[in-house]
Design an enzyme around this catalytic site. Structure first.
Site, mmCIF file in Angstrom:
data_model
loop_
_atom_site.group_PDB
_atom_site.id
_atom_site.type_symbol
_atom_site.label_atom_id
_atom_site.label_comp_id
_atom_site.label_asym_id
_atom_site.label_seq_id
_atom_site.Cartn_x
_atom_site.Cartn_y
_atom_site.Cartn_z
ATOM 1 N N ALA A 70 -16.012 3.661 -1.419
ATOM 2 C CA ALA A 70 -15.675 2.613 -0.452
ATOM 3 C C ALA A 70 -14.192 2.266 -0.487
ATOM 4 C CB ALA A 70 -16.509 1.361 -0.724
ATOM 5 N N GLU A 79 0.833 -1.218 0.000
ATOM 6 C CA GLU A 79 0.000 0.000 0.000
ATOM 7 C C GLU A 79 0.856 1.252 0.000
ATOM 8 O OE1 GLU A 79 -3.108 0.181 -1.094
ATOM 9 O OE2 GLU A 79 -3.716 -1.124 0.552
ATOM 10 N N LEU A 117 -12.749 1.063 -3.099
ATOM 11 C CA LEU A 117 -12.633 -0.167 -3.894
ATOM 12 C C LEU A 117 -12.355 0.160 -5.366
ATOM 13 C CD1 LEU A 117 -15.567 -2.172 -2.245
ATOM 14 C CD2 LEU A 117 -13.132 -2.169 -1.635
ATOM 15 N N SER A 144 -13.511 4.478 -9.526
ATOM 16 C CA SER A 144 -13.095 5.362 -10.621
ATOM 17 C C SER A 144 -12.209 4.622 -11.615
ATOM 18 C CB SER A 144 -12.429 6.628 -10.096
ATOM 19 O OG SER A 144 -11.586 6.361 -9.031
ATOM 20 N N ASP A 177 -4.522 0.565 -9.318
ATOM 21 C CA ASP A 177 -5.944 0.258 -9.472
ATOM 22 C C ASP A 177 -6.286 -0.102 -10.918
ATOM 23 O OD1 ASP A 177 -5.847 1.122 -6.870
ATOM 24 O OD2 ASP A 177 -6.639 3.111 -7.327
HETATM 25 C C1 GLA Z 1 -5.212 4.758 -4.200
HETATM 26 C C2 GLA Z 1 -4.485 5.058 -5.499
HETATM 27 C C3 GLA Z 1 -3.499 3.945 -5.824
HETATM 28 C C4 GLA Z 1 -2.597 3.608 -4.651
HETATM 29 C C5 GLA Z 1 -3.420 3.434 -3.380
HETATM 30 C C6 GLA Z 1 -2.547 3.256 -2.166
HETATM 31 O O1 GLA Z 1 -6.046 3.648 -4.363
HETATM 32 O O2 GLA Z 1 -5.403 5.187 -6.554
HETATM 33 O O3 GLA Z 1 -2.732 4.313 -6.962
HETATM 34 O O4 GLA Z 1 -1.605 4.590 -4.478
HETATM 35 O O5 GLA Z 1 -4.285 4.535 -3.144
HETATM 36 O O6 GLA Z 1 -1.827 2.076 -2.251
#
Ligand code: GLA
Length: 361
Positions: free
Chosen positions: A106, A17, A108, A111, A155
């Site tokens: 949430a 993360e 998740l 977007s 993401d």
């Molecule tokens: C968000 C961002 C990701 C990542 C996470 C943290 O979801 O969109 O690119 O940086 O935070 O790991």
């Protein structure tokens, strides 16, 4: 070119993360929850979008799309067309209707799911034949430059590249990926996703501030990224940067340990690494919040093997690795803890590692 429907999933991140913008390793998997778009090409160079989750229709010329325009949710799908065109791909007008969506707010990645469904639609409808990595890159550019959110690429990679029954090991230093078998049910376990249903408003500014701190730390140490460094390498950093950099360095190491355990078929053993990730995000990186800390603590108290916040933080969701025979106990314990603390009732669901984006019809 014919109209059709495309879907892209939300994601949770198992571990890794706040390292995707720092050359690190992430291990997300796709959710069964997905965003579905109906899309149809237009020959007049216009882009229109509406959504069952939003009011009104957005309608503008492709040439009017750019940084900050259109504002609001339509910046995500419009931004994808802008990014594809900016990369030289022959994409024309498009009508987009969002008929179903990953739960919004949430944590998740609703977007990214929207961006990726639209990218796949544009790729199909305009016969671009782009590899998914290129579509993911266009989605990231849409988010960074049109929407103006300086997020990393985890993401979008998860939504486009994840496969059922696997977590996606993403190396953001070189963009390479590997499918890591991840089947919690086969080990008598489930991943529980606890949506705190809070979103703290400081999230956006704080995200950018963390990213800037990590870049400043790398610059101070004279390295392109913190990847490959040990905690000992950080000792000369200023006191404000040191904990931020320590999170990044230790988190990348934890991803490696989790992957090694999964490869060795030792899924239950990853619990303590999830716990350590949460502690690092809470204490060193300061991106957790009271509701996430409570979700994690209560999940463990109820019998989870490990738990952590997932995604950007400051609200959103936590994940917990839970033996199947403890699912009820964990759910009850988390609900009771939230009620006792006076927090909103959380939404709790199990998550199966699911397939990535695809055309539906
Ligand atoms: C968000 C961002 C990701 C990542 C996470 C943290 O979801 O969109 O690119 O940086 O935070 O790991």
């Amino acid at each position: 070119m014919t109209a059709g429907r495309w879907a892209a999933p939300g994601r949770v991140n198992l571990i890794g993360e706040h390292v995707d913008y720092a050359g690190g390793l992430c291990l997300p998997f796709a959710l069964a929850e997905r965003t579905v778009v109906e899309a149809r090409p237009r020959d007049d160079g216009r882009f229109t979008a509406r959504s069952t989750a939003e009011t009104g229709t957005v309608d503008l010329a492709l040439d009017e799309i750019g940084p900050g325009a259109p504002a609001g949710w339509a910046g995500y799908p419009a931004g994808v067309l802008w990014a594809l065109r900016a990369a030289g791909h022959p994409v024309g007008g498009l009508d987009v209707v969002v008929t179903d969506t990953v739960p919004l707010g949430a944590g998740l990645s609703s977007s990214a799911a929207l961006e990726c469904a639209v990218a796949l639609a544009a790729d199909d409808l305009y016969g671009l034949g782009l590899p998914r990595t290129a579509l993911a890159a266009a989605c990231v550019r849409a988010e960074n430059e049109v929407v103006g959110a300086q997020t990393g690429g985890m993401d979008q990679a998860a939504a486009l590249l994840a496969t059922a029954g696997h977590a996606l090991l993403l190396d953001t230093r070189d963009g390479s990926t590997r499918q890591v078998p991840f089947a919690p049910a086969d080990a008598g376990l489930a991943v529980l996703v606890i949506d705190t249903r809070v979103r703290h408003h400081l999230a956006d500014g704080q995200y950018g501030a963390r990213r800037a701190a990590v870049e400043k730390a790398a610059a101070a140490l004279g390295v392109p990224s913190l990847r490959g460094l040990d905690v000992a390498d950080l000792r000369d950093l200023d006191a404000d940067l040191l904990p931020r950099a320590r999170h990044v360095v230790t988190e990348i190491a934890r991803v490696g340990e989790v992957v090694a355990l999964l490869d060795a078929g030792r899924l239950p053993a990853i619990g303590p690494l999830l716990d350590a990730s949460h502690a690092s995000l809470r204490d060193d990186y300061a991106v957790s919040c009271a509701e996430l800390d409570l979700a994690v603590a209560a999940a463990r108290e109820g019998g989870a093997l490990g738990a952590r916040m997932t995604g950007g933080g400051f609200g959103g969701s936590a994940v917990a690795l839970v033996p199947l025979d403890r699912l009820d106990a964990v759910t009850r314990t988390v609900r009771a803890a939230f009620a006792a603390a006076g927090h909103r009732e959380p939404t709790i669901r199990t998550a199966e590692p699911s397939e990535g984006a695809r055309r539906l019809s």
